[in-house]
Design an enzyme around this catalytic site. Structure first.
Site, mmCIF file in Angstrom:
data_model
loop_
_atom_site.group_PDB
_atom_site.id
_atom_site.type_symbol
_atom_site.label_atom_id
_atom_site.label_comp_id
_atom_site.label_asym_id
_atom_site.label_seq_id
_atom_site.Cartn_x
_atom_site.Cartn_y
_atom_site.Cartn_z
ATOM 1 N N TRP A 42 5.072 1.393 -2.752
ATOM 2 C CA TRP A 42 3.934 0.469 -2.692
ATOM 3 C C TRP A 42 3.842 -0.397 -3.933
ATOM 4 O O TRP A 42 3.942 0.106 -5.049
ATOM 5 C CB TRP A 42 2.658 1.301 -2.569
ATOM 6 C CG TRP A 42 1.398 0.504 -2.639
ATOM 7 C CD1 TRP A 42 0.837 -0.041 -3.763
ATOM 8 C CD2 TRP A 42 0.538 0.151 -1.546
ATOM 9 N NE1 TRP A 42 -0.314 -0.721 -3.437
ATOM 10 C CE2 TRP A 42 -0.526 -0.609 -2.096
ATOM 11 C CE3 TRP A 42 0.559 0.409 -0.178
ATOM 12 C CZ2 TRP A 42 -1.554 -1.110 -1.298
ATOM 13 C CZ3 TRP A 42 -0.473 -0.096 0.610
ATOM 14 C CH2 TRP A 42 -1.508 -0.846 0.049
ATOM 15 N N ASN A 44 1.197 -3.385 -5.734
ATOM 16 C CA ASN A 44 0.093 -4.358 -5.683
ATOM 17 C C ASN A 44 0.120 -5.250 -6.914
ATOM 18 O O ASN A 44 1.181 -5.849 -7.163
ATOM 19 C CB ASN A 44 -1.264 -3.740 -5.322
ATOM 20 C CG ASN A 44 -1.755 -2.600 -6.147
ATOM 21 O OD1 ASN A 44 -1.329 -1.464 -5.953
ATOM 22 N ND2 ASN A 44 -2.632 -2.859 -7.080
ATOM 23 N N ASP A 45 -0.952 -5.399 -7.664
ATOM 24 C CA ASP A 45 -1.047 -6.456 -8.688
ATOM 25 C C ASP A 45 0.197 -6.642 -9.563
ATOM 26 O O ASP A 45 0.727 -5.663 -10.089
ATOM 27 C CB ASP A 45 -2.160 -6.160 -9.695
ATOM 28 C CG ASP A 45 -3.487 -5.806 -9.096
ATOM 29 O OD1 ASP A 45 -3.599 -5.739 -7.869
ATOM 30 O OD2 ASP A 45 -4.425 -5.590 -9.875
ATOM 31 N N GLN A 61 1.797 -2.973 -10.276
ATOM 32 C CA GLN A 61 1.180 -1.723 -9.851
ATOM 33 C C GLN A 61 2.076 -1.113 -8.781
ATOM 34 O O GLN A 61 2.379 -1.759 -7.769
ATOM 35 C CB GLN A 61 -0.219 -2.007 -9.298
ATOM 36 C CG GLN A 61 -1.186 -2.498 -10.363
ATOM 37 C CD GLN A 61 -1.616 -1.376 -11.289
ATOM 38 O OE1 GLN A 61 -2.441 -0.552 -10.948
ATOM 39 N NE2 GLN A 61 -1.026 -1.319 -12.491
ATOM 40 N N SER A 106 -3.873 -2.245 -14.115
ATOM 41 C CA SER A 106 -3.305 -3.562 -14.445
ATOM 42 C C SER A 106 -3.520 -3.976 -15.891
ATOM 43 O O SER A 106 -4.440 -3.513 -16.561
ATOM 44 C CB SER A 106 -3.914 -4.625 -13.535
ATOM 45 O OG SER A 106 -3.391 -4.474 -12.251
ATOM 46 N N ARG A 167 -11.752 -3.167 -16.970
ATOM 47 C CA ARG A 167 -10.298 -3.058 -16.783
ATOM 48 C C ARG A 167 -9.566 -4.402 -16.814
ATOM 49 O O ARG A 167 -10.170 -5.449 -16.874
ATOM 50 C CB ARG A 167 -10.010 -2.338 -15.469
ATOM 51 C CG ARG A 167 -10.598 -2.983 -14.231
ATOM 52 C CD ARG A 167 -10.204 -2.164 -12.991
ATOM 53 N NE ARG A 167 -10.833 -2.630 -11.773
ATOM 54 C CZ ARG A 167 -11.954 -2.134 -11.244
ATOM 55 N NH1 ARG A 167 -12.597 -1.160 -11.861
ATOM 56 N NH2 ARG A 167 -12.443 -2.616 -10.124
ATOM 57 N N ASP A 168 -8.238 -4.273 -16.744
ATOM 58 C CA ASP A 168 -7.295 -5.393 -16.595
ATOM 59 C C ASP A 168 -7.234 -6.289 -17.838
ATOM 60 O O ASP A 168 -7.480 -7.500 -17.760
ATOM 61 C CB ASP A 168 -7.637 -6.251 -15.355
ATOM 62 C CG ASP A 168 -7.826 -5.420 -14.093
ATOM 63 O OD1 ASP A 168 -7.292 -4.296 -14.043
ATOM 64 O OD2 ASP A 168 -8.518 -5.886 -13.173
ATOM 65 N N GLU A 223 -12.264 -8.811 -11.212
ATOM 66 C CA GLU A 223 -11.027 -8.147 -11.623
ATOM 67 C C GLU A 223 -10.044 -9.150 -12.208
ATOM 68 O O GLU A 223 -10.144 -10.359 -11.990
ATOM 69 C CB GLU A 223 -10.356 -7.486 -10.403
ATOM 70 C CG GLU A 223 -11.096 -6.295 -9.846
ATOM 71 C CD GLU A 223 -10.177 -5.397 -9.018
ATOM 72 O OE1 GLU A 223 -9.572 -5.912 -8.058
ATOM 73 O OE2 GLU A 223 -10.074 -4.193 -9.334
#
Ligand SMILES: *[C@@H]1O[C@H](CO)[C@@H](O)[C@H](O)[C@H]1NC(C)=O
Ligand SMILES: *[C@@H]1O[C@H](CO)[C@@H](O)[C@H](O)[C@H]1NC(C)=O
Ligand SMILES: *[C@@H]1O[C@H](CO)[C@@H](O)[C@H](O)[C@H]1NC(C)=O
Ligand SMILES: *[C@@H]1O[C@H](CO)[C@@H](O)[C@H](O)[C@H]1NC(C)=O
Length: 483
Positions: A42, A44-45, A61, A106, A167-168, A223
């Site tokens: 998987w 993602n970001d 991610q 992230s 976050r991030d 985000e």
């Protein structure tokens, strides 16, 4: 003794990790030819997008255990000399510390003194408690771009009074000061905002200002914030969660967009000059990451998916990919425009078609990958169909001044206002299971996944004609993992 036990545990853990993954690609039908996707599992970001020692690095991610769920996030890693030919690298960051054990979330990269500094969020969940999680910012360092070491003084920012959604980190340097923006949520996850921190040494950080905050209508969490100067102004780019759909706007579960304004390094205050504007109008575009390249151009990529979708490629052993890298420019009226990076020419193959095209003219694509350019009159409707055993329609209604992408199935339509300044011009990129449309100078884009069966053909729609239609083959630049 403790050290030996710890070492043994680490070896056992690594052995488990390195061998437990039974995810493998079982079919390449939807696997991109020239976009970055995980080798399996998987994605993602995008994270830590940077240029280091003449190569581009892109982290993401990653769940190496399964394509079915995000699981506990790791940082996957790939590098490239041209943003198209990607080489998969060993996993960069594992969730192996007390403060990141339920997710290496992230973050971004900063290059200084020939060293790569990575910033990320360590996530720890506390099921059935309030607050239900803690998020701390951490740093990792690499001198060769392969081996990545977490900083021993982590976490570098606890943000105790800003928990549990903080976050991030995106970090940059100006003068002798480092700056970090973080996404945050206020009032028990009801108000999204972006915080600015400063530091003199990368390891101790002080809150400097609140760059932006929802007025109540702009979502409960912001985000993946990014903040950069472009064309003499400042762009706050972020991914808000919790916007209600309004007409053609905000149709995806979550959004990505920007506010343009002025920023003053003395007061650390941001003064918005525009409303929030969506960066892309397709179904699948989220969690952007940018870098400033060696030529001074701002390059953006995004996760080419959306949360809580159906992901047909899961059956094949992978989920997720990253959009085409695009240059960002600011127009005089403070709008972002996007153009595919110039290195796209590295994969442009032979011309499959060039010239005028009438209704029902078709072009069969080679390997389900192509760049299509359409020129049509300003004052007439135009439709292009992308056909396999399902059909995606991209159409322009000149009376209403609207472009529509209809991919069929549930939640088929994405639409927005657009009028070409001269003739209609579209540049469209197709890649196995994705479509990216750039309208005009790139003032409007649509990024949507689609899942064709068999060969893809394009067809000029009824009542349409193109003054020019050019179709280029695009060559494979990513290696399809072993099946
Ligand atoms: C990079 O080197 C300069 C000069 O030695 C130093 O002042 C600076 O702190 C270094 N940067 C980092 C992140 O260590
Ligand atoms: C926060 O919101 C949740 C759900 O909306 C609620 O159950 C909880 O009691 C709230 N917590 C506080 C501290 O207000
Ligand atoms: C295009 O094809 C459709 C369906 O085959 C047909 O009904 C239509 O007359 C054709 N249009 C033109 C302009 O050839
Ligand atoms: C497309 O083809 C697949 C198998 O080749 C089939 O299962 C599916 O029903 C087809 N879809 C449509 C819309 O015809």
């Amino acid at each position: 003794m403790l050290a030996i036990v710890t070492k043994f545990l680490l070896i056992a853990l690594c052995f488990y990790r390195c061998s437990a993954s039974n995810v493998k690609l079982s079919s390449a039908r939807y696997y991109p030819r020239y976009h970055l996707a995980p080798p399996y599992g998987w994605m993602n970001d995008p994270n830590g997008f940077c240029e280091f020692k003449n190569e581009y690095h892109l982290f993401y991610q990653y769940n190496p255990e399964s394509a079915e769920e995000p699981g506990i996030a790791h940082w996957g890693h790939a590098k490239s000399s041209d943003l198209f030919h990607w080489e998969h690298m060993p996993i960069a960051l594992y969730p192996d510390q007390s403060f990141d054990k339920t997710g290496v979330f992230s973050g971004s990269a900063l290059i200084e003194n020939n060293t790569m500094y990575l910033f990320y969020t360590g996530n720890v969940n506390f099921p059935n408690q309030y607050p239900e999680r803690e998020q701390r910012q951490a740093m990792a360092i690499s001198t060769d771009g392969v081996h990545i070491q977490k900083y021993e003084g982590n976490p570098i920012l606890k943000g105790d009074d800003r928990q549990p959604h903080i976050r991030d980190p995106k970090v940059w340097k100006h003068g002798h000061t480092y700056y970090m923006v973080l996404g945050n949520s206020l009032n028990n996850h009801t108000v999204g905002r972006v915080l600015l921190y400063t530091s003199k040494d990368l390891t101790s950080w002080t809150e400097a200002s609140i760059l932006g905050e929802s007025d109540g209508s702009m979502g409960y969490m912001w985000e993946c914030p990014d903040f950069f100067e472009l064309g003499g102004k400042w762009v706050l780019l972020f991914s808000p969660q919790g916007l209600e759909p309004r007409g053609d706007k905000y149709k995806n579960l979550y959004q990505t967009g920007y506010i343009v304004g002025d920023f003053d390094y003395k007061s650390n205050l941001f003064t918005p000059l525009t409303e929030f504007v969506e960066l892309d109008h397709g179904h699948d575009f989220y969690a952007t990451q940018t870098l400033l390249d060696h030529r001074g151009k701002r390059v953006v990529v995004a996760w080419f998916d959306m949360w809580e979708n159906e992901y047909p490629e899961q059956k094949d052993g992978f989920t997720g990919q990253i959009t085409l890298p695009r240059y960002l420019y600011l127009t005089r009226d403070n709008r972002l425009i996007q153009k595919p990076v110039r290195q796209i020419s590295n994969i442009r193959g032979k011309k499959l078609y060039s010239g005028k095209a009438k209704a029902n003219n078709t072009v069969k694509l080679d390997d389900n990958a192509a760049e299509i350019r359409v020129v049509s009159a300003k004052l007439r409707n135009f439709e292009l169909l992308i056909e396999s055993n399902n059909t995606v329609s991209i159409s322009y209604d000149y009376r209403k001044g609207k472009v529509t992408l209809d991919r069929g199935g549930e939640d088929a339509i994405r639409r927005t206002n657009w009028r070409p300044s001269g003739k209609l011009y579209w540049q469209i990129f197709i890649d196995a299971s994705s479509i990216e449309v750039f309208c005009g100078d790139g003032e409007i884009t649509f990024s949507s996944r689609f899942f064709p069966t068999g060969i893809v053909t394009i067809r000029v729609g009824e009542d349409s004609q193109a003054d020019d239609l050019t179709v280029f083959q695009l060559k494979r630049s990513v290696v399809v993992p072993e099946q």
